[in-house]
Enzyme design. Structure first.
Site, PDB file in Angstrom:
ATOM      1  N   PHE A 161     -18.276  24.620  -3.036  1.00 30.99           N
ATOM      2  CA  PHE A 161     -18.217  23.239  -3.528  1.00 30.99           C
ATOM      3  C   PHE A 161     -17.221  23.055  -4.671  1.00 30.99           C
ATOM      4  O   PHE A 161     -17.324  22.107  -5.439  1.00 30.99           O
ATOM      5  CB  PHE A 161     -19.599  22.742  -3.961  1.00 30.99           C
ATOM      6  CG  PHE A 161     -20.693  23.012  -2.973  1.00 30.99           C
ATOM      7  CD1 PHE A 161     -20.630  22.489  -1.694  1.00 30.99           C
ATOM      8  CD2 PHE A 161     -21.786  23.791  -3.321  1.00 30.99           C
ATOM      9  CE1 PHE A 161     -21.635  22.739  -0.768  1.00 30.99           C
ATOM     10  CE2 PHE A 161     -22.796  24.045  -2.400  1.00 30.99           C
ATOM     11  CZ  PHE A 161     -22.723  23.521  -1.123  1.00 30.99           C
ATOM     12  N   ARG A 185      -6.887  13.106 -10.970  1.00 30.59           N
ATOM     13  CA  ARG A 185      -7.383  12.591  -9.693  1.00 30.59           C
ATOM     14  C   ARG A 185      -8.388  11.461  -9.913  1.00 30.59           C
ATOM     15  O   ARG A 185      -8.483  10.536  -9.103  1.00 30.59           O
ATOM     16  CB  ARG A 185      -8.001  13.709  -8.856  1.00 30.59           C
ATOM     17  CG  ARG A 185      -8.354  13.276  -7.443  1.00 30.59           C
ATOM     18  CD  ARG A 185      -8.742  14.464  -6.567  1.00 30.59           C
ATOM     19  NE  ARG A 185      -7.579  15.146  -6.029  1.00 30.59           N
ATOM     20  CZ  ARG A 185      -7.181  15.055  -4.758  1.00 30.59           C
ATOM     21  NH1 ARG A 185      -7.822  14.253  -3.923  1.00 30.59           N
ATOM     22  NH2 ARG A 185      -6.142  15.729  -4.327  1.00 30.59           N
ATOM     23  N   ALA A 203      -9.588  20.672  -2.167  1.00 31.45           N
ATOM     24  CA  ALA A 203      -8.910  19.384  -1.971  1.00 31.45           C
ATOM     25  C   ALA A 203      -8.999  18.907  -0.532  1.00 31.45           C
ATOM     26  O   ALA A 203      -8.137  18.152  -0.077  1.00 31.45           O
ATOM     27  CB  ALA A 203      -7.451  19.472  -2.424  1.00 31.45           C
ATOM     28  N   GLU A 210     -14.493  16.474   1.338  1.00 38.29           N
ATOM     29  CA  GLU A 210     -14.877  15.749   0.130  1.00 38.29           C
ATOM     30  C   GLU A 210     -15.207  14.268   0.318  1.00 38.29           C
ATOM     31  O   GLU A 210     -16.157  13.768  -0.291  1.00 38.29           O
ATOM     32  CB  GLU A 210     -13.758  15.884  -0.918  1.00 38.29           C
ATOM     33  CG  GLU A 210     -13.580  17.295  -1.412  1.00 38.29           C
ATOM     34  CD  GLU A 210     -12.296  17.460  -2.207  1.00 38.29           C
ATOM     35  OE1 GLU A 210     -12.377  17.852  -3.377  1.00 38.29           O
ATOM     36  OE2 GLU A 210     -11.210  17.183  -1.662  1.00 38.29           O
TER      37      GLU A 210
END
Length: 789
Positions: free
Chosen positions: A237, A319, A521, A729
């Site tokens: 994760f 991000r 990512a 994600e």
């Protein structure tokens, strides 16, 4: 359609199949890093010497008593490091620190013949500390100007003019929690040294190449003298992207100094107290809307809790800024980011990597402002979607491709969920039940796919064909349960035109595929799949030449399908095994290195402008909850999701990822309440939620009673491997729908049109106080405060 995206007939990709290790997982035969200890002779065990103070300089470190403990072989300290005493890429994480920076910081490691001997030895090490002041909370960090790292600012349009043109202006603050990864397998490493001094490390790591690099520089070696292998991880994760490196380096140092294998595995409490979390954030914002509820301007400052060192805090914060727009066009914006330096563990990557934090800010704003604007939250969101044909760009300047999919997934989930009919039913239910209320909300997701750092967007593979026709794949991605290896097997079988059982996948190793990027990512399948496809295409082209010579035709007329080479329009054929054997005797190379680099990316980090993402993934979720007015307890009655994964490489795997991501997101937003001791007492800085008994994780009882997941159809992504899209994600952010449904249910206890502030995580306690606030709202004073312009 590009060669990368085009699918052949009878392809293995797109077929639903179980995880390649599913049988081993459920039978207990799957091996993880720590299982290898029982297959290794003369293993030493490493145990940390943790200092249970939050901040201070070490004035004395005495190890002599530890060496007197039976079974203790050695105590590792900074004096033993032959290379660089640092476990981070920013050189701000001493592996053996002389300054304690968080409660439970390891300052030395004890090696013992048994784990118990090492534990007793660690307890015998004496550490004296000159204690120093500490910063624990984000509020303390902001007040004391405790920041580190870059402070990016993202600007688009004219913010002042945007606010001047706004009919409604609202402002507020929002702080939300960090999150523990709580992977089933804690951090683990097993290091060995061979007769020539080369180091072999088995590590539970998402980034073997960086683990290799850190181990090498700690030991003063070159990278070619260190090999790192990752069999698989029991979950990652993001928590095993940067944080495994130091643990692997400790094990490798111990092996180099003793000549014996060294095993390091953290127990659960150590993992919780020593490893980084998802970054908690504080947001200060001001937003302007026109008379129709369309966003005119946004001014926000996002402060992330980086902890004691930078780790990945800079790209996480970047991000977050890149995702504060989510599915909404914001013509004028100024968003600043900064990283708080606190005396806590160094926070790190976590599924979504800052994206969820940025998106949560705008979704909270929309949920709070909708009643103030007199609009239904669904309507407010729809009015602000990116629109097709408008050429709209994100606040950082990237054109939003396929914006029509925002509305497509939204409309599809409304249809599948019977949204309007159920809303009417919920209104009737709420009217009839004064002490129990239901809420139904829908939220969307637009998530950019690629690493923000352009250089990381590359992947490699090594594919070997043996004389008997069997195929072995090596690629740079790691398997943490997400099904990456399953997809890579399907890609290879499809590209070569052979049955899946002909293909096997080798563990990820740095001596097979070098200089790999982290499996992170959401780019694992994109990068490694394209690299595997590239290697297989090289091999297929060679074999087509051989087949053509055997079949008496041109290579361009030969196809390999389901393990048989045939000429178009002809009746001659050649079995795969015979083809490979013939190629071997013709001295045709039967191995190939594949490579892929993502094209079309550019990013100016200083200007905070560019196109950092290959494409956007879209999704929408509708969630219904029921809330008890006496306690704030709630249950999720139903969830409907429509998610865009392009043309799925492996639908069963992708649906599982959507379900798992959603539940993990719901845990972060509603259950997982991480607490730190912020008092001035002796336990200041201590993590209070150190076990599953005090840190609530989602379980079967929190699963939606009805859970429907649909993958968007006819959604080929041009320029991605076999037209697929990332899935790891983006689904996590679909859980915003649960939080917004809770907000609506709480609001139903008060008068219509009241703003409801809801803490995050929205625990039953937080929901109860939101209900109380709704009940008390509606007074003249409240109305005056809430409608301020």
């Amino acid at each position: 359609m590009s060669q990368l995206s085009e699918r052949p007939e009878n392809s293995v990709v797109g077929v639903s199949m179980p995880h390649e290790s599913a049988y081993q997982h459920v039978t207990g035969t799957a091996l993880y890093t720590d299982d290898l200890v029982h297959r290794t002779k003369d293993v030493l065990h490493a145990y940390p010497v943790q200092v249970m103070k939050t901040h201070g300089r070490i004035s004395a470190l005495r190890t002599s008593r530890a060496l007197e403990v039976p079974g203790v072989v050695r105590v590792l300290t900074g004096a033993d490091v032959p290379g660089v005493n640092d476990a981070g890429m920013k050189h701000d994480e001493p592996l053996f620190p002389d300054e304690v920076m968080f409660h439970g910081h390891a300052v030395a490691w004890v090696l013992g013949e048994t784990l118990e001997a090492a534990r007793l030895g660690a307890a015998a090490v004496e550490v004296e500390l000159d204690e120093l002041p500490s910063v624990i909370t984000l509020e303390e960090a902001i007040a004391s100007e405790s920041f580190h790292g870059a402070r990016p600012v993202m600007v688009t349009g004219d913010v002042d003019a945007g606010f001047a043109d706004s009919a409604h202006v609202f402002s507020g603050e929002f702080q939300f929690s960090d999150q523990e990864h709580f992977y089933l397998e804690t951090h683990a490493a097993l290091a060995q040294v061979d007769e020539s001094g080369q180091i072999f490390v088995q590590s539970s790591t998402q980034h073997p190449s960086e683990t290799q690099e850190i181990v090498a520089h700690v030991l003063g070696l070159h990278s070619h003298e260190v090999t790192v292998q990752c069999l698989r991880m029991g979950g990652g994760f993001g928590g095993k992207e940067m944080q495994p490196h130091g643990f692997a380096a400790v094990a490798a140092l111990g092996a180099k100094l003793t000549g014996r294998p060294v095993r390091l595995r953290l127990n659960r409490t150590q993992d919780l107290t020593m490893s980084g979390k998802r970054h908690g954030f504080h947001a200060q914002w001001k937003i302007g809307f026109d008379t129709e509820g369309r966003i005119q301007a946004l001014d926000a400052t996002l402060t992330s809790d980086g902890g004691w060192s930078l780790d990945l805090s800079e790209p996480v914060t970047a991000r977050a800024l890149c995702h504060i727009d989510n599915t909404y066009w914001i013509p004028n914006a100024r968003v600043a980011g900064r990283i708080a330096k606190t005396h806590k563990v160094s926070n790190t990557a976590f599924r979504g990597f800052g994206g969820p934090q940025g998106m949560l800010v705008i979704e909270d704003i929309m949920g709070r402002c909708a009643p103030l604007l007199g609009l239904d939250p669904v309507e407010l969101r729809e009015r602000n979607f990116y629109r097709p044909g408008q050429g709209q760009t994100t606040p950082y300047g990237q054109l939003v491709t396929h914006p029509e999919r925002i509305a497509a997934v939204w409309d599809k989930v409304k249809e599948d969920a019977g949204f309007e009919e159920r809303r009417r039913g919920i209104a009737a239910f709420n009217s009839a039940h004064p002490h129990t209320k239901r809420g139904l909300a829908i939220t969307g997701v637009k998530f950019g796919i690629s690493f923000n750092l352009t250089a990381f967007n590359q992947g490699g593979a090594l594919v070997l064909i043996y004389k008997d026709g069997s195929v072995l794949i090596n690629h740079g991605g790691t398997e943490m349960g997400q099904g990456l290896h399953t997809k890579m097997l399907q890609v290879a079988a499809t590209t070569l035109g052979i049955p899946l059982h002909k293909v096997r996948l080798a563990p990820t190793r740095t001596d097979k595929v070098p200089n790999t990027s982290a499996t992170a990512a959401s780019s694992g399948a994109d990068l490694n799949g394209a690299a595997v496809k590239n290697a297989c295409e090289q091999l297929r082209e060679r074999l087509l030449q051989v087949a053509a010579s055997q079949l008496g035709s041109n290579a361009s007329d030969v196809r390999i399908v389901e393990g048989v080479a045939r000429t178009l329009g002809g009746d001659k054929e050649l079995a795969w095994d015979d083809l490979v054997r013939t190629a071997y005797f013709q001295r045709v190379q039967l191995s190939a290195a594949g490579f892929y680099r993502t094209e079309g990316l550019h990013w100016d980090a200083k200007a905070f402008q560019g196109s950092p993402f290959k494409y956007f993934s879209y999704g929408a979720a509708a969630a219904e909850v029921e809330v008890d007015g006496f306690t704030g307890a709630y249950r999720i009655r139903r969830v409907d999701i429509v998610h865009d994964v392009g043309d799925s490489l492996s639908p069963m795997i992708d649906i599982g990822q959507v379900e798992g991501g959603f539940v993990q997101g719901a845990g972060w937003l509603t259950l997982e309440d991480m607490r730190w001791d912020a008092t001035d007492g002796p336990g200041r800085g201590r993590l209070l939620t150190q076990a599953a008994s005090t840190y609530k994780l989602p379980s079967f009882s929190e699963m939606p009673e009805e859970f429907h997941v649909t993958l968007l159809e006819n959604a080929t992504e041009e320029g991605a491997v076999y037209g697929s899209k990332a899935v790891g994600e983006p689904p996590l952010m679909l859980a915003f729908s649960v939080r917004e449904a809770l907000r609506q249910a709480a609001a139903a206890f008060g008068p219509a049109g009241a703003e409801v502030e809801l803490a995050s995580p929205a625990t039953p306690e937080a929901v109860y106080w939101a209900i109380e606030s709704a009940r008390l709202s509606g007074s003249p004073l409240d109305d005056e405060v809430l409608t301020g312009a």
